[in-house]
Every structure is written in C-alpha cells, then in structure tokens.
Write a protein that holds these residues in place. Structure first.
Motif, short mmCIF file in Angstrom:
data_model
loop_
_atom_site.label_atom_id
_atom_site.label_comp_id
_atom_site.label_asym_id
_atom_site.label_seq_id
_atom_site.Cartn_x
_atom_site.Cartn_y
_atom_site.Cartn_z
N GLY A 692 0.79 -1.22 0.00
CA GLY A 692 0.00 0.00 0.00
C GLY A 692 0.83 1.27 0.00
N ILE A 693 2.01 1.26 0.61
CA ILE A 693 2.85 2.46 0.62
C ILE A 693 3.76 2.54 -0.61
CG2 ILE A 693 2.81 2.63 3.14
CD1 ILE A 693 5.69 1.57 3.16
N GLY A 694 3.64 1.53 -1.50
CA GLY A 694 4.35 1.64 -2.77
C GLY A 694 5.54 0.75 -2.97
N ILE A 695 5.81 -0.22 -2.07
CA ILE A 695 6.91 -1.17 -2.29
C ILE A 695 6.44 -2.17 -3.34
CG2 ILE A 695 8.39 -2.93 -1.26
CD1 ILE A 695 8.21 -1.43 1.38
N PRO A 696 7.10 -2.23 -4.51
CA PRO A 696 6.55 -3.01 -5.62
C PRO A 696 6.87 -4.50 -5.60
CG PRO A 696 8.52 -1.85 -6.32
CD PRO A 696 8.28 -1.44 -4.89
N ALA A 697 7.79 -4.95 -4.74
CA ALA A 697 8.18 -6.36 -4.72
C ALA A 697 8.45 -6.80 -3.29
CB ALA A 697 9.42 -6.60 -5.58
N LEU A 698 8.04 -8.03 -2.97
CA LEU A 698 8.21 -8.59 -1.64
C LEU A 698 8.84 -9.97 -1.76
CD1 LEU A 698 4.62 -7.76 -0.30
CD2 LEU A 698 6.69 -6.41 0.09
N SER A 699 9.79 -10.27 -0.86
CA SER A 699 10.47 -11.57 -0.89
C SER A 699 10.29 -12.24 0.46
CB SER A 699 11.96 -11.38 -1.20
OG SER A 699 12.58 -12.63 -1.45
#
Length: 748
Positions: A692-699
C-alpha cells in the motif's frame, strides 16, 4: 578433601535401594525413606519436600513432624529456609534455625521444638525437584561430612523421583513422562506439526544408583575416564589443522578430563555408596545448578563444556550411546538442547519439526529450519528432560507452544487447526499461476527466499516469480572447512539451473554476529549485531569476497547474474564492493572465461543510514532490497534476539511506515528497483501495508506466498494507501487496527 567413613552411608544407601526395589505404594516408600535417613543420621526429623509445580514445594513425607501436615504444608520457592534451599540450589545449615533471616514457622507441623536445621536440594541435571531436610531438638552444628553425605542421599532421591518411585496411591503426583505437558517457547519458524519425539541425544537413564563394591566401582570409573581422555586426545589431534578457538575448546575438555578435583569428588561419592554413573551425574547436577547462577558468559561456556564431558563419560559407563539402534519414528519431531546446522541438514526433510531447549532466532539452526520449511520453536525450558523418544508431540510454531503427550481434546483442536490451514493451502495453490494484482490493477512482484538447493523445488510450485534472496552463507556455515571455489561454482550453477531462467539474487557472504563458521575465529565484540559482520568483513578481508565473486561469475556462464551486498551502511561501502566485483569481471574476461549475459548489482538496506545516502548511490545501484529484520531492530534499537524487547515494536508502527515511505519515494525519484525482504513480508497484513505504501516487490519464505497473494488480490491497494495516510494524519501510533478492520471487511 577430608576422609569420610563409609559404613553408615553405604548402609543407608543400600536400605534406600532396597526400598526402591520393593513393591510398596509410593507414599509408603516415601515414609519409609524418611525413617531410614533420620535413624541413620541420628536426627529427630527427616522431611522430604517435592515441587508440585515450578513455584510450590509440598511436604510429601516426614519422620518427626506431625503426620497431618503431609500434603497440607506448602511453601513458595524462596519462602522459609526450605524454600531458600530450593531457590538457591545449595545446602543451608543452622544450629539455631528460628534466628535465621527468612525463617518461617509452620505451626501445623509441630516443628517449634526443633532447633537445628540442615537442608540440601534434591535436583537432577540442574532441574529442581525438591528439598531434603533433617532437624534436631538439640543445638547441632552439622559437619561438612554430614552435609556431603546428605547430598549423596539427595542424589538417590532425585533419581528415584525421576524413575517414578514415589508415584502411587496417596501421593497425588503424576508419573514422570506420562502426563500431558504444555510448554512455551519462542517462535523461530512458523508452522504446525504433529508427530513423535526423536531425541537428538537420547537421555542416559541411571538405574543402578548404589554400588556393592566401592573398589570395583572406582576401577570402572578410572577405566571410563581413561577412555574419555583418549577420545579427547584423538579429537585434539584431529583438530590440529583447525582454528585456534576450536582447539581451545578441546583443550578445556582435556583440562576437565584430567581434573584431579573432579575425580576425587566422584571417588568420594563412590566410597559413600554411589555407583560410578550416579557419582558422575551428581557432579553434573551440581555443575548445572551452578550454571543457572553464573552471569559471566566465559564461565557459563566452561560449565557447558563440563556438562558435555559428563554426558560423554555417562555414555561410556552405561553403553547408552547416540547410536542406540532405535529407528526414527514416522513424522519425527526433533528435540534437542541445541543443534548445529550440519547435524540439522543431515536429518533434512525426514523431520516434521524441531524443538530446542536453547537456540536463537537468528541462529544457524533457525536459518536451516526456514530453508527446510519446518516449524521450529526455541528456548523451550525442560523439553529435553520432559520428553522421551516416541512421545506424542504437537508443535505450534506460530504461537511458540509445545503440547507434549497431549490429551484427546487438545489433539482434536490442533488437528482441526491444521485441517483448516491445509484447506487454505489448497485454495492458495489455485492462485499459483495468477498475478498478485490488487482490485485496483496494481501488481506486486512476489519472490521467495532460499539458502539451500532443497529450497529450489519450491520455486515453481509456490507461485514465486523469482528468488529475491539466496543466502550464500549456508555453504560456509555447514562445513568444517572453508569451501573451495570450485565447490561454490558447482553449487551456484545448480541453483541457476534449478531456477530455470527465473531471476536469482545472490547475497554475498553474510557472516559475523550470530553467524560464525566453525573454522573462523569469533572476534570479541561487546555488540556483535552492530559490529564486524557481513560486507564489513568482506571489505576488510577481501580474499573470501573475491573468491565468492569469481565463483558467481563462473557459475553464471553467460546467464544473467544478480549480486547483492549485505549490510551496506554508506554509499562509499557499496562503491568499494561494486568496484571489487567489476575488477573480478575484468579479470575473468582476461582469463577468457564466459561472462554473465547481464549483470545487476544491488544492496541490502539494513541500516537507517543508507536511506539518506546521496542520490549518486541510488543512481549507481541497480536494485535495493530492504532487509526488514535488521532494519527494524536498528530503527527501534530493539535486539531481535532479546525476548524482552523484540516483540515490543510493530512493523506497522506509523513511524516505521513513514520511514519506509522515505525509501520508496527516493527509489521512485531515481527509478531504482526496490523490494522488501524479511519475515514481515510473509505476514499478509504487513505485506498489504508495504504494498500500500508503494513497495513493488516482496520476498518471503515459499509457504507465505499463497496467503500474501490471496490477500493482495482481494484488496484495493489505493484504498490501503489512503487508509494508512488517514492513520498518519490522525496521529495514531499504529496502522494495524485500521488494516485489520479493512481486511475483515473484504469479501472473498
């Protein structure tokens, strides 16, 4: 050491042995034991207090006090002289007990006529079991010989308690290792598992407590100690080529194995009537009790060494070695005091879960357990004492709770919980090939973390689009020697092969702090987490870093290569590391080796300082991965290994989200690729906030991808962004309550 006459002591111990072998009920046996001790020591009173629970002592038998007080008189740990003996785990004597500080008069016992007091702890391997007390009417200063003799008797009572000798009608005590037990620890790897206990080091059970021939028993002890010394010498000779620290540990082993004081105490115990095994265990119990009160880490380590040496000696004496011939049960749950990464890897996927009495959230074993995707609960008190191989066990890695020998009600509820999770996993599997796209049309890239070849089969089935983090340190931590470059080339090449064209971000060696290879010397640092670790080691000792970079370049062999440097604190550190890599690229070119088709060089942002690095850093780096675990601990100044503080601060605290927003904005301005890597990325609500705050990728770990993807697909990320902004404007402490309400309102 003063000479002690053995006749009375040996006679008393033989009588106790005969009582243990008798068919009497548990209470009658307890009563008879107090009579034997009082008569043998010439005292008016002998009483046995046993722990009903960790904080409460109960008078369970007495000779000399009022019989009506048995099972009625209870004391808290530390209360009165008896409670003080239990709390301090050491003998206490007084010729005038009523005048002692902390004395508590218990009128129901009729003890007001007894002046002198001697109490010794009943303990086994550091575990408090109770207190053995003798009292007399006349003023009597109990001698050191009498104290020592009573300690020997207390050792036998401890073993009898462990063997269930006092269980039966009238005692109200459950049989050891038979009743259901719930233990709480610390979650190190989430997940649930049901299975049967497999002890990594089976407990030595001492059944022959009393000897019939002290000379023959001392000879047995000497023979066993000689074998022990020989094995220590063999280990030391084999370690000549190892690092100095490892040799120092073995030198400490040798020192203890050759300790005259240790031998004299055990010989004296045997002369007083104990068997060789019981004498060893008595000294071990005293050492473990002392261990609990020693704050100095060096002394604690040395007492651990003595404890391990005692275990080795017990196994020689009893023949109860690690290789007992028993077969590992189906659905095995490994239980151990602690375990190294190499041993855990040997068990591999045969395990359903792991429970450790010690351990740390960031330990090698935790890293391996996460790689194997098996639940791990650490810091579980008494688990190695309470559990027996084959016991039914439930491991709730999510809550950090262990149910040992659970009843049907607990088992049924636990199985219902696992069934619900299995059903959810089936639903997540249907999303495997679908994008993590919110209802607003925003797509989030979901990647998986890995560290072993065993992880890679999860890549196609998890729904991950890439490997966002491959931890290269495991190849260094699970070996007894430094890996060769050729071995690393082969490993990294297999990883790229298994990824089948999907991107793999290799993090260079992240050692130091809690991750120290067996062949490397651990530096003496007051705060290792903020000390000489990760890239700092690589820049100061570039030989290993250069070898690893060469291995990565050669493993790529014309394929794309992504390299990520850990714990970068300044732009200058990244520039130095990147220059090292580019020099190795040029060197490989000159050698005629095939170069990567494409090279991307990134940094792990694990310190707040890097968020404010110059724009030149953001433009030079190809990608940034936020290392959430370390970044959060440094942001809140809360050690993630410290249970007193590690859960105190929330990822969805508005101050932390605002800080992450700064990083997002800087990366957006400079068009720098950004991802978030860590435990929090695998928690659906936390992951939703980051998206939601704009981090485009999660690992995250593979098992978390389905739940995170499911929630993102049900959500509108624009609404999540607006919700977090409203929380910030309202000056609230955390966005979690608002986000939980939002998630609850979503329609499947």
């Amino acid at each position: 050491m003063p000479h002690r006459t053995e006749t009375d002591s040996r006679r008393m111990l033989r009588e106790l042995r005969d009582e243990m072998a008798s068919a009497q009920p548990g209470q009658e046996r307890l009563d008879r034991i107090t009579t034997i001790i009082a008569k043998s020591m010439g005292t008016d009173v002998c009483s046995i207090y046993l722990l009903r629970d960790p904080d409460t002592l109960e008078l369970c038998a007495t000779e000399g006090l009022r019989a009506s007080a048995v099972h009625e008189t209870r004391l808290r740990l530390g209360e009165g002289l008896v409670g003080k003996v239990a709390r301090l785990a050491r003998p206490l004597k007084s010729a005038d007990a009523p005048s002692e500080p902390g004395f508590r008069y218990m009128p129901e016992t009729g003890e007001e006529v007894f002046t002198s007091f001697l109490g010794v702890p009943v303990q086994r391997l550091g575990e408090r079991l109770g207190v053995l007390v003798v009292q007399s009417k006349e003023t009597r200063d109990y001698s050191e010989d009498e104290i020592y003799g009573l300690e020997v008797v207390a050792m036998v009572i401890a073993e009898m308690t462990e063997l269930g000798a006092f269980v039966g009608e009238g005692t109200s005590f459950a049989s050891p290792h038979k009743h259901a037990t719930t233990l709480r620890g610390v979650t190190a790897q989430e997940g649930e598992a049901e299975g049967h206990v497999w002890l990594h080091q089976p407990r030595v059970v001492v059944t022959n407590l009393v000897n019939d021939d002290s000379k023959a028993e001392i000879a047995r002890l000497h023979d066993a100690v000689e074998k022990l010394r020989g094995s220590v010498d063999d280990m030391l000779n084999a370690a000549r080529s190892r690092d100095k620290e490892h040799q120092e540990v073995l030198q400490t082993y040798r020192m203890f194995a050759n300790s005259r004081g240790w031998m004299k105490r055990m010989e004296e115990d045997i002369r007083l009537g104990l068997s060789a095994e019981a004498a060893v265990e008595k000294e071990q119990s005293i050492a473990r009790a002392r261990l609990e009160t020693v704050p100095d880490q060096y002394l604690r380590d040395r007492l651990h060494d003595l404890d391990d040496l005692s275990n080795r000696l017990l196994r020689i004496l009893t023949g109860q070695g690690v290789e007992t011939g028993a077969e590992m049960p189906d659905r095995a749950i490994l239980v151990a005091r602690n375990i190294g990464p190499g041993d855990l890897l040997e068990y591999g996927r045969k395990l359903r879960g792991v429970v450790l009495e010690e351990g740390a959230v960031g330990s090698h074993a935790t890293i391996v357990a996460r790689a194997l995707a098996i639940p791990l609960v650490i810091s579980v008190p008494r688990i190695t004492t309470d559990a027996l191989s084959g016991d039914h066990i439930l491991v709730d890695g999510t809550e950090g709770v262990i149910h040992l020998r659970p009843d049907d009600t607990v088992t049924g509820a636990f199985r219902d919980k696992m069934a619900m999770q299995a059903k959810a996993q089936e639903r997540y599997a249907s999303l495997r090939d679908k994008p993590a796209m919110g209802r607003c049309g925003t797509q989030i890239t979901l990647k998986m973390n890995a560290g072993l070849m065993a992880d890679l089969p999860s890549l196609p089935t998890s729904g991950a689009e890439a490997v966002g983090l491959f931890r290269t340190e495991l190849q260094f931590l699970t070996r007894e020697r430094m890996p060769r470059r050729s071995e690393l080339v082969a490993t990294y090449a297999r990883v790229l092969d298994a990824a089948a064209g999907k991107s793999v971000h290799f993090r260079t060696l992240d050692i130091g702090s809690d991750k120290v290879a067996p062949y490397m010397k651990r530096p003496d640092e007051p705060n290792p987490a903020m000390g000489w670790r990760a890239l700092r080691v690589g820049l100061d000792k570039p030989g290993v870093l250069r070898m690893q970079l060469q291995a990565l370049i050669r493993a790529a062999a014309g394929r794309p290569l992504s390299v990520m440097f850990p714990l970068v604190a300044t732009g200058e550190e990244f520039a130095r590391a990147r220059d090292t890599l580019m020099r190795e690229i040029e060197r490989e070119r000159r050698l005629g080796h095939e170069l990567p088709e494409q090279l991307k060089v990134g940094a792990m942002m694990e310190t707040p300082s890097l968020a404010y690095a110059p724009d030149s850093f953001y433009r030079e780096v190809d990608f940034i991965s936020i290392g959430g675990n370390d970044l959060k601990q440094f942001f809140f100044a809360a050690d993630r290994e410290n249970e007193l503080v590690r859960r105190r601060y929330d990822t969805l605290n508005v101050s932390f989200l605002t800080f992450l927003q700064v990083i997002v904005d800087r990366c957006h301005e400079t068009e720098t690729a950004l991802s978030f890597c860590g435990e929090d990325a695998g928690r659906p609500v936390d992951a939703l906030a980051m998206a939601g705050i704009g981090i485009p990728a999660l690992s995250m770990r593979p098992a978390s991808i389905g739940p995170v993807k499911s929630l993102i697909r049900r959500s509108n990320l624009n609404e999540v962004s607006e919700l977090i902004a409203r929380v910030q404007v309202r000056g609230l402490e955390s966005a979690r309550p608002a986000l939980l309400d939002y998630v609850a309102s979503l329609v499947d």
